[in-house]
Design a protein around this motif. Sequence first.
Motif, mmCIF file in Angstrom:
data_model
loop_
_atom_site.group_PDB
_atom_site.id
_atom_site.type_symbol
_atom_site.label_atom_id
_atom_site.label_comp_id
_atom_site.label_asym_id
_atom_site.label_seq_id
_atom_site.Cartn_x
_atom_site.Cartn_y
_atom_site.Cartn_z
ATOM 1 N N ARG A 12 0.854 -1.186 0.000
ATOM 2 C CA ARG A 12 0.000 0.000 0.000
ATOM 3 C C ARG A 12 0.887 1.232 0.000
ATOM 4 N NH1 ARG A 12 -1.940 -2.886 4.235
ATOM 5 N NH2 ARG A 12 -1.263 -1.310 5.716
ATOM 6 N N PRO A 13 0.377 2.355 -0.463
ATOM 7 C CA PRO A 13 1.177 3.565 -0.457
ATOM 8 C C PRO A 13 1.634 3.965 0.940
ATOM 9 C CG PRO A 13 -0.736 3.828 -1.885
ATOM 10 C CD PRO A 13 -0.914 2.548 -1.159
ATOM 11 N N ASP A 14 0.850 3.654 1.969
ATOM 12 C CA ASP A 14 1.197 4.053 3.328
ATOM 13 C C ASP A 14 1.890 2.916 4.072
ATOM 14 O OD1 ASP A 14 -1.769 3.270 5.228
ATOM 15 O OD2 ASP A 14 -1.111 2.474 3.307
ATOM 16 N N ARG A 15 2.593 2.075 3.325
ATOM 17 C CA ARG A 15 3.250 0.919 3.922
ATOM 18 C C ARG A 15 4.246 1.329 5.005
ATOM 19 N NH1 ARG A 15 2.267 -4.229 4.979
ATOM 20 N NH2 ARG A 15 4.183 -5.264 5.456
ATOM 21 N N SER A 16 4.852 2.529 4.827
ATOM 22 C CA SER A 16 5.856 2.965 5.778
ATOM 23 C C SER A 16 5.286 3.190 7.172
ATOM 24 C CB SER A 16 6.513 4.264 5.284
ATOM 25 O OG SER A 16 5.533 5.275 5.122
ATOM 26 N N SER A 17 3.953 3.339 7.278
ATOM 27 C CA SER A 17 3.336 3.555 8.579
ATOM 28 C C SER A 17 3.121 2.257 9.331
ATOM 29 C CB SER A 17 1.989 4.282 8.402
ATOM 30 O OG SER A 17 1.086 3.460 7.671
ATOM 31 N N SER A 18 3.347 1.126 8.671
ATOM 32 C CA SER A 18 3.164 -0.166 9.308
ATOM 33 C C SER A 18 4.346 -0.463 10.215
ATOM 34 C CB SER A 18 3.027 -1.273 8.259
ATOM 35 O OG SER A 18 1.917 -1.008 7.414
ATOM 36 N N ILE A 19 4.056 -1.035 11.365
ATOM 37 C CA ILE A 19 5.087 -1.362 12.341
ATOM 38 C C ILE A 19 5.376 -2.849 12.279
ATOM 39 C CG2 ILE A 19 5.710 -1.363 14.778
ATOM 40 C CD1 ILE A 19 3.803 0.948 15.185
ATOM 41 N N ASP A 20 6.635 -3.199 12.173
ATOM 42 C CA ASP A 20 7.049 -4.595 12.230
ATOM 43 C C ASP A 20 7.390 -4.902 13.687
ATOM 44 O OD1 ASP A 20 7.956 -7.133 11.950
ATOM 45 O OD2 ASP A 20 9.470 -6.680 10.429
ATOM 46 N N TYR A 21 6.515 -5.650 14.348
ATOM 47 C CA TYR A 21 6.690 -5.924 15.769
ATOM 48 C C TYR A 21 7.749 -6.983 16.029
ATOM 49 C CZ TYR A 21 2.379 -3.266 16.187
ATOM 50 O OH TYR A 21 1.436 -2.270 16.129
ATOM 51 N N ASN A 22 8.332 -7.541 14.964
ATOM 52 C CA ASN A 22 9.410 -8.500 15.124
ATOM 53 C C ASN A 22 10.770 -7.819 15.197
ATOM 54 O OD1 ASN A 22 7.813 -11.035 14.871
ATOM 55 N ND2 ASN A 22 7.342 -10.192 12.864
ATOM 56 N N GLU A 23 10.791 -6.517 15.009
ATOM 57 C CA GLU A 23 12.023 -5.749 15.091
ATOM 58 C C GLU A 23 11.839 -4.632 16.107
ATOM 59 O OE1 GLU A 23 12.990 -4.339 11.232
ATOM 60 O OE2 GLU A 23 13.272 -6.331 10.371
ATOM 61 N N TYR A 24 12.928 -4.264 16.749
ATOM 62 C CA TYR A 24 12.852 -3.211 17.760
ATOM 63 C C TYR A 24 14.014 -2.248 17.555
ATOM 64 C CZ TYR A 24 11.708 -0.985 22.208
ATOM 65 O OH TYR A 24 11.311 -0.087 23.162
ATOM 66 N N ILE A 25 13.681 -0.972 17.417
ATOM 67 C CA ILE A 25 14.685 0.067 17.237
ATOM 68 C C ILE A 25 14.775 0.871 18.537
ATOM 69 C CG2 ILE A 25 15.370 2.098 15.918
ATOM 70 C CD1 ILE A 25 13.808 0.992 13.568
ATOM 71 N N LEU A 26 15.946 0.882 19.118
ATOM 72 C CA LEU A 26 16.152 1.600 20.372
ATOM 73 C C LEU A 26 16.140 3.108 20.138
ATOM 74 C CD1 LEU A 26 19.052 -0.512 21.896
ATOM 75 C CD2 LEU A 26 16.709 -0.435 22.744
ATOM 76 N N THR A 27 15.474 3.822 21.019
ATOM 77 C CA THR A 27 15.540 5.274 20.997
ATOM 78 C C THR A 27 16.812 5.716 21.736
ATOM 79 O OG1 THR A 27 14.300 5.518 23.064
ATOM 80 C CG2 THR A 27 13.034 5.394 21.018
ATOM 81 N N PRO A 28 17.302 6.922 21.474
ATOM 82 C CA PRO A 28 18.504 7.389 22.202
ATOM 83 C C PRO A 28 18.339 7.346 23.714
ATOM 84 C CG PRO A 28 18.047 8.815 20.330
ATOM 85 C CD PRO A 28 16.886 7.876 20.433
ATOM 86 N N GLU A 30 16.382 5.277 25.450
ATOM 87 C CA GLU A 30 16.428 3.878 25.877
ATOM 88 C C GLU A 30 17.860 3.362 25.874
ATOM 89 O OE1 GLU A 30 12.150 1.949 24.539
ATOM 90 O OE2 GLU A 30 13.708 2.225 23.024
ATOM 91 N N TYR A 31 18.601 3.716 24.839
ATOM 92 C CA TYR A 31 20.002 3.277 24.769
ATOM 93 C C TYR A 31 20.802 3.828 25.948
ATOM 94 C CZ TYR A 31 24.741 2.492 23.105
ATOM 95 O OH TYR A 31 26.039 2.083 23.012
ATOM 96 N N LEU A 32 20.603 5.100 26.258
ATOM 97 C CA LEU A 32 21.327 5.719 27.360
ATOM 98 C C LEU A 32 20.965 5.072 28.688
ATOM 99 C CD1 LEU A 32 23.228 7.939 28.359
ATOM 100 C CD2 LEU A 32 21.237 9.464 28.489
ATOM 101 N N ARG A 33 19.676 4.805 28.882
ATOM 102 C CA ARG A 33 19.228 4.185 30.135
ATOM 103 C C ARG A 33 19.836 2.791 30.297
ATOM 104 N NH1 ARG A 33 15.225 0.676 31.059
ATOM 105 N NH2 ARG A 33 14.368 0.992 28.961
ATOM 106 N N LEU A 34 19.829 2.002 29.237
ATOM 107 C CA LEU A 34 20.371 0.650 29.310
ATOM 108 C C LEU A 34 21.895 0.679 29.465
ATOM 109 C CD1 LEU A 34 18.188 -1.052 26.557
ATOM 110 C CD2 LEU A 34 18.057 -1.436 29.016
ATOM 111 N N PHE A 35 22.543 1.650 28.818
ATOM 112 C CA PHE A 35 24.002 1.756 28.945
ATOM 113 C C PHE A 35 24.396 2.095 30.379
ATOM 114 C CE2 PHE A 35 27.630 4.696 29.091
ATOM 115 C CZ PHE A 35 28.645 3.815 28.735
ATOM 116 N N ILE A 36 23.677 3.033 30.990
ATOM 117 C CA ILE A 36 23.975 3.399 32.378
ATOM 118 C C ILE A 36 23.739 2.207 33.305
ATOM 119 C CG2 ILE A 36 23.251 4.860 34.304
ATOM 120 C CD1 ILE A 36 22.697 7.062 32.302
ATOM 121 N N THR A 37 22.659 1.455 33.049
ATOM 122 C CA THR A 37 22.389 0.255 33.852
ATOM 123 C C THR A 37 23.527 -0.756 33.734
ATOM 124 O OG1 THR A 37 19.999 0.544 33.552
ATOM 125 C CG2 THR A 37 20.765 -1.627 34.238
#
Length: 263
Positions: A12-28, A30-37
Amino acid sequence: MVRSLKSLRISRPDRSSSIDYNEYILTPLEYLRLFITALLADMLVAYTFYQSRRVLLVTLPLCLLYPFSCRKALCEKRRQQLLTEFKESLAILSSFLSAGYSTENAFRASIGELEHLFSPDAMIVREFEQIVHGMSLHTPVEELLADFAYRSGLEDVANFAEVFTVAKKNGGQLVKIIAHTASVIRDKVQISEEILTMNAAKRYEQRVMNLVPFLIILYMNFSSPEFFRTLYTTVLGRITMTLCLLLYVLSVWLAGRIMDIEV
């Protein structure tokens, strides 16, 4: 079963709005929180088992990689949240279908209820909005559900999509079939939630027990520093502490596997 739905994925033209729940992209953040931990845990291990800054510096790259190793767990946590939301959505969708709503109107009416139940930004709300948008573009609802099932990676969503497709194509009693399927899926999810609730106390005890070895060693270091001195100053002591650390990691891993109960 989820893989069998791959052929039903749609473009579909709006395919980019679909979320693939099998992949996870860390936000900055989240990355910082996990790194500090990871850094705090590394400091605790380096001091407790080795009392060495060199060990801390050598293992520092592991702290940088640790957030990426957590993506699988975060992805599974997100899928479990999606499954919980999906369970509630089935009850709402089934009630609207039983009230005589058409399929498109039932999905559209369910969005408002789901927004009140969760939030406008909830995952299931976005998915229902996407399904309604797809139906407004004359995309068959079976393909939309199959696409959702494939991206979610959830067996229960795939089962619902398959039952919905078969019931609609064969012209059966769609409302009763969907209601029954929704009831079965809700019961399964409820059992999983009850197991998690029953094991909550044990999981808490496990976290406390994970800290006990550190507390004992730290107590002995502060109260009787001479007692453990040889463990930090001799080669045999270093080897002994390394073996103890490996046994500790193994025990934590086994405890996690034991508490991981699948339904």
